[in-house]
Design an enzyme around this catalytic site. Structure first.
Site, short mmCIF file in Angstrom:
data_model
loop_
_atom_site.label_atom_id
_atom_site.label_comp_id
_atom_site.label_asym_id
_atom_site.label_seq_id
_atom_site.Cartn_x
_atom_site.Cartn_y
_atom_site.Cartn_z
N ARG A 154 11.53 -9.98 6.26
CA ARG A 154 10.67 -9.21 7.16
C ARG A 154 9.73 -8.27 6.57
O ARG A 154 8.54 -7.98 7.15
CB ARG A 154 11.29 -8.53 8.40
N GLU A 195 11.83 -1.51 18.33
CA GLU A 195 11.42 -1.03 16.99
C GLU A 195 10.09 -0.75 16.54
O GLU A 195 9.72 0.11 15.78
CB GLU A 195 11.99 -2.31 16.02
N PHE A 211 20.87 1.62 15.80
CA PHE A 211 19.72 1.79 15.03
C PHE A 211 19.73 0.82 13.69
O PHE A 211 19.02 0.87 12.68
CB PHE A 211 19.32 3.12 14.57
N ALA A 261 16.75 -6.86 16.41
CA ALA A 261 15.43 -7.59 16.52
C ALA A 261 14.59 -7.02 17.67
O ALA A 261 13.81 -7.83 18.00
CB ALA A 261 15.54 -8.77 16.09
N GLN A 315 27.07 -3.74 16.98
CA GLN A 315 25.88 -4.35 17.63
C GLN A 315 26.06 -5.83 17.80
O GLN A 315 25.44 -6.55 18.30
CB GLN A 315 24.53 -4.05 16.89
N ARG A 334 16.06 -0.13 12.16
CA ARG A 334 15.14 -0.18 12.92
C ARG A 334 13.83 -0.45 12.32
O ARG A 334 13.17 0.31 11.61
CB ARG A 334 14.77 1.24 13.56
N THR A 341 13.83 -13.57 12.66
CA THR A 341 12.94 -14.54 12.06
C THR A 341 13.80 -15.81 11.43
O THR A 341 13.15 -16.55 11.04
CB THR A 341 12.51 -13.79 10.46
N1 MTE Z 1 17.57 3.25 20.80
C1 MTE Z 1 18.58 4.07 21.11
N2 MTE Z 1 18.61 4.84 22.00
N3 MTE Z 1 19.69 3.81 20.25
C2 MTE Z 1 19.63 2.74 19.37
O1 MTE Z 1 20.73 2.64 18.37
N4 MTE Z 1 18.17 1.05 18.33
C3 MTE Z 1 16.87 0.48 18.03
C4 MTE Z 1 16.15 0.07 19.13
N5 MTE Z 1 16.31 1.34 20.01
C5 MTE Z 1 18.66 2.11 19.18
C6 MTE Z 1 17.34 2.23 20.11
C7 MTE Z 1 17.03 -0.79 17.26
S1 MTE Z 1 17.14 -0.71 15.60
C8 MTE Z 1 16.94 -2.08 18.04
S2 MTE Z 1 16.73 -3.46 17.24
C9 MTE Z 1 16.84 -1.98 19.68
O2 MTE Z 1 16.90 -0.70 20.11
C10 MTE Z 1 17.94 -3.10 19.97
O3 MTE Z 1 17.80 -3.06 21.28
P1 MTE Z 1 16.57 -4.00 22.30
O4 MTE Z 1 17.08 -5.29 21.55
O5 MTE Z 1 17.76 -4.06 23.52
O6 MTE Z 1 15.59 -3.43 22.28
N1 LUZ Z 2 18.16 -8.83 12.33
C1 LUZ Z 2 17.92 -10.15 12.04
C2 LUZ Z 2 16.95 -8.24 12.67
O1 LUZ Z 2 19.18 -10.44 11.58
N2 LUZ Z 2 16.90 -10.73 12.11
C3 LUZ Z 2 16.00 -10.00 12.37
O2 LUZ Z 2 14.90 -11.00 12.16
C4 LUZ Z 2 15.81 -8.93 12.50
N3 LUZ Z 2 14.45 -8.05 12.82
C5 LUZ Z 2 14.75 -6.90 13.28
C6 LUZ Z 2 15.78 -6.27 13.30
N4 LUZ Z 2 16.93 -6.68 13.17
MO1 MOS Z 3 17.78 -3.22 15.03
S1 MOS Z 3 17.31 -2.86 12.99
O1 MOS Z 3 17.32 -5.07 14.85
O2 MOS Z 3 19.44 -3.11 15.19
#
Ligand code: MTE
Ligand code: LUZ
Ligand code: MOS
Length: 752
Positions: free
Chosen positions: A304, A706, A222, A502, A191, A336, A433
């Site tokens: 967080r 999330e 995730f 995030a 990621q 997540r 954050t």
């Molecule tokens: N959805 C799918 N299908 N696969 C993933 O790995 N990760 C989640 C969420 N949804 C994830 C997912 C997490 S932890 C985050 S932070 C967000 O997707 C990240 O993507 P975004 O910032 O584009 O929402």
């Molecule tokens: N990652 C991070 C995160 O580095 N800072 C954040 O605040 C955060 N929040 C949600 C998921 N990943």
């Molecule tokens: Mo999601 S825990 O911010 O990769």
């Protein structure tokens, strides 16, 4: 607008790490990891492995050209154990061989001698020993000490929350290719391409301009690949550097489960004080975070937890303290929700505790305390609240009191099947954050055939970020989506990225893309003005592949405009930067406005418990969710559904078990139960709440990745309510997940 990847996914044509074509001469790496959770590493005997079939090289800590260090926040995590081992599964040596099978076989032949040291797996024990990752963090609002003395009711208790295995379908892995002059190209399932680039440079001694990281997409992340993809990329990089050959390593599922960290387990103490109108007057909470053996992302996760410790409620007096505790488990990491869910579970436990004792419904307490516009969060930010509006919308559609009454009636006549229901409001802050992380860049090219290529640092992992970014570009240029291609995240095109995390990737990278496209569009409209002899560019627009004058289509089409602009030597490329405005947080006062905005929602969850067997089903999860104004309802509803099911797994059946020696017992699918299709509630209803415009949300479409996971915290309390219906006097500790085994023991406490 479907996900751009749908068709190539179902045809098996989408490219993941394992689909990157092999270069001739590719070697495979495999790690030999610690069998002991804590000890002094006396010796590592690599001789048998070195002479094993097909082995090209065995690498230990002393062989590294750069620093033996991958800790991003604190330098407390060696790539390869040196001197001591701190968790079972910690990498000690890398075996590089001609095939995957030979590498794995040889890795078994590495002999390590370890003098065991005391193993700590419990965060409270670690805290008592003073083993903290960072000094404790604290949020204070008002004055709890005096507030408690004015409360009519005060309840104290403890809540425990277990971790969660990420279980991305694609395991961790990387593929490193040596380039000329010592450089490296790394394909990584990460990621955070920049995090991989930086960390690879640290262990190889290279400069960042010598290392290219490329990420086409992930089979899920995730949070598990926000930081923890680094190690495997480094292992391949180091091996490629030393052998001067391409090296690949993709973990087997059991290696991945054993060697990587998970969602942080927490243990917490709470004290909640209410007045006679059920207003929460004071809340005191202490969190013990089980960080595992190294820092990883534990500090921001801990923060967080504090940010979300009062969930969607306004509490005027709060003291929240959090300890990040060093134990001998694999370093726990982003997952997540990033600590938020654990914080929310504790206040929901406190509310359930109060409701039990006051003989009221938890939902009565919840409703009374929802945060309103202008109320202050414990960290100083003022709410622009949708807590009441999502609650009201959910309640008017799903009728909580009718549901509660129906269940009461059902439980009245049904002897062994009992139903339970719980309401779960959610409020989640959007932005890293750590304010300096909230930025992104986008590189947009309009080619002279009229097609558009976009590169950002956003990593597609199934959440649909590429589709959203393509929608933005198509919209600015007035083109069908087929004109837009989103390229792999690559550190040569986009530098210094924050990880895709995030829930902010679409906002940050989408806004940067919007800015880049707008800049090119502005230049194109100037060309159009000349071509169609308009007086000015105001009133000109790009729609349906044509230039429009006011609402009227001109005869100048997109392709002609682009060719003409090219002939006029106009720049058809742009690299734009976006940084979230108006956010900031000051840790010296623990106050500020860390979030661009909050996402709100309210869910109601119903379950049926089989009180003979302890089994249960989640009958429905129905929610009102604040999407802002969704730019892609297919994707966003998919995120809500996926988040809910993943949250249900965490709260109900997924049980991470380490024994007292720090050995992971739930180390495969046979011992770690995840939701399957039968565990998915038959009824997941999503009621979109269209809320007012938010400039920080991409096209006013709020982040969605999330927040929905946290609706499923309600499932825990719904099961608890059903158990109480069967056995009103049962003593029910707050100890998630509520596995069928725990349900059974709660129903029949004397059987144990
Ligand atoms: N959805 C799918 N299908 N696969 C993933 O790995 N990760 C989640 C969420 N949804 C994830 C997912 C997490 S932890 C985050 S932070 C967000 O997707 C990240 O993507 P975004 O910032 O584009 O929402
Ligand atoms: N990652 C991070 C995160 O580095 N800072 C954040 O605040 C955060 N929040 C949600 C998921 N990943
Ligand atoms: Mo999601 S825990 O911010 O990769």
């Amino acid at each position: 607008m479907h996900n751009l990847d749908s068709k190539s996914h179902v045809r098996g044509e989408s490219v993941f790490l394992d689909d990157v074509p092999f270069v001739r001469g590719t070697l495979y790496a495999c790690v030999s990891d610690s069998p002991v959770a804590h000890g002094v590493l006396r010796s590592v005997n690599t001789r048998a492995a070195e002479t094993s079939d097909g082995v090209v090289r065995v690498i230990t800590a002393k062989d590294l050209v750069g620093e033996n260090q991958i800790g991003g926040i604190l330098p407390d995590e060696p790539l390869l154990a040196d001197g001591e081992v701190h968790f079972q599964g910690q990498p000690i040596a890398i075996v590089v061989a001609e095939s995957e099978e030979l590498a794995r076989k040889a890795a078994q032949k590495i002999e390590v001698k370890i003098d065991p040291l005391a193993v700590v797996t419990d965060p409270r024990t670690a805290a008592a020993n003073g083993a903290l990752i960072i000094p404790p963090k604290k949020f204070v609002l008002g004055d709890t000490a005096s507030a408690f003395s004015n409360c009519d009711h005060v309840f104290e208790g403890r809540a425990d929350i277990n971790g969660q295995e990420h279980l991305y379908i694609e395991t961790q892995g990387a593929y490193a290719l040596p380039l000329e002059k010592g450089g490296l190209r790394i394909y990584s399932s990460t990621q955070g391409p920049t995090a991989v680039q930086r960390t690879v440079c640290r262990v190889t001694g290279l400069q960042m301009h010598e290392v290219e990281v490329d990420v086409q997409r992930l089979g899920g992340g995730f949070g598990g690949k926000e930081d923890q993809a680094n190690a495997w990329a480094c292992i391949c990089a180091v091996a490629a550097q030393l052998t001067k050959r391409p090296v690949k390593y993709a973990l087997h599922r059991m290696e991945d489960m054993r060697m990587t960290g998970k969602r942080h387990p927490y243990s917490a103490d709470y004290k909640i004080g209410l007045d006679r109108d059920l207003k929460i007057v004071a809340y005191e909470v202490t969190f013990f975070q089980n960080a595992g053996a190294a820092c990883d992302l534990s500090p921001p996760v801990l923060e967080r937890t504090l940010f979300h410790c009062t969930n969607s409620y306004f509490v005027p007096n709060v003291t929240a303290t959090a300890y990040s505790c060093r134990t001998n488990l694999p370093p726990n990491t982003a997952f997540r929700g990033f600590g938020g869910p654990q914080g929310m579970f504790v206040i929901e436990s406190a509310i359930a505790h109060a409701a039990d004792n006051l003989k009221v419904k938890a939902s009565d307490i919840q409703r009374k305390n929802l945060i309103n516009n202008g109320d202050e969060f414990p960290y100083g930010q003022k709410a622009e609240s949708e807590a009441v509006s999502t609650w009201t919308q959910a309640n008017s559609k799903f009728d909580f009191s009718k549901l509660q009454a129906e269940i009461l009636e059902f439980n009245g006549w049904s002897k062994y099947l009992k139903k339970g229901v719980a309401v779960m409001p959610v409020c989640f802050g959007i932005s890293f954050t750590k304010t300096p992380m909230n930025h992104a860049r986008s590189l947009v090219h309009v080619y002279n055939d009229g097609s558009v290529a976009v590169s950002t640092g956003a990593v597609e992992m199934g959440q649909g970020v590429n589709t959203k970014i393509a929608q933005v570009a198509a919209r600015v240029f007035g083109l069908p989506i087929e004109y837009v291609k989103i390229h792999a995240a690559n550190t040569l095109r986009i530098a210094n990225t924050s990880p895709t995390a995030a829930s902010a990737a679409a906002d940050l990278n989408g806004k940067a893309t919007e800015a880049a496209c707008e800049a090119i569009r502005g230049r194109l409209l100037k060309v159009a003005k000349g071509l169609i002899e308009a007086k000015s560019t105001t009133g000109l627009s790009l729609q349906d592949r044509f230039v429009y004058r006011k609402k009227e289509k001109s005869n100048l089409d997109w392709h002609s405009l682009v060719s003409e602009a090219h002939l006029q030597r106009v720049n058809l490329s742009e690299h734009a930067h976006y940084a979230t405005p108006e956010i900031g947080f000051d840790w010296s006062t623990a106050k500020g406005n860390p979030f661009a905005y909050h996402v709100y929602g309210t869910a109601v969850i119903g379950v049926t418990v089989d009180c003979l067997r302890g089994r249960y089903e989640v009958d429905f999860v129905r929610c009102s969710h604040d999407f802002g104004s969704s730019m892609n309802t297919d994707i966003d509803h998919g995120q809500v559904e996926g988040g809910i099911v993943q949250g249900l797994g965490w709260m109900t059946m997924e049980e991470v078990v380490y024994d007292e020696n720090g050995k992971l017992r739930s180390n495969a699918f046979s011992t770690y139960k995840v939701p399957d299709i039968y565990a998915v509630p038959k009824d997941i209803s999503i009621l979109p709440l269209e809320t007012k415009r938010k400039s920080a949300a991409l096209l006013n479409s709020k982040a969605v990745g999330e927040p929905p996971l946290m609706y499923s915290i309600g499932a825990y309390f719904a099961i608890r309510n059903a158990v109480k219906a069967f056995s009103p006097s049962a003593s029910l500790p707050f100890d998630a997940p509520f596995t069928p085994e725990k349900v059974l023991l709660a129903l029949y406490p004397t059987v144990e």
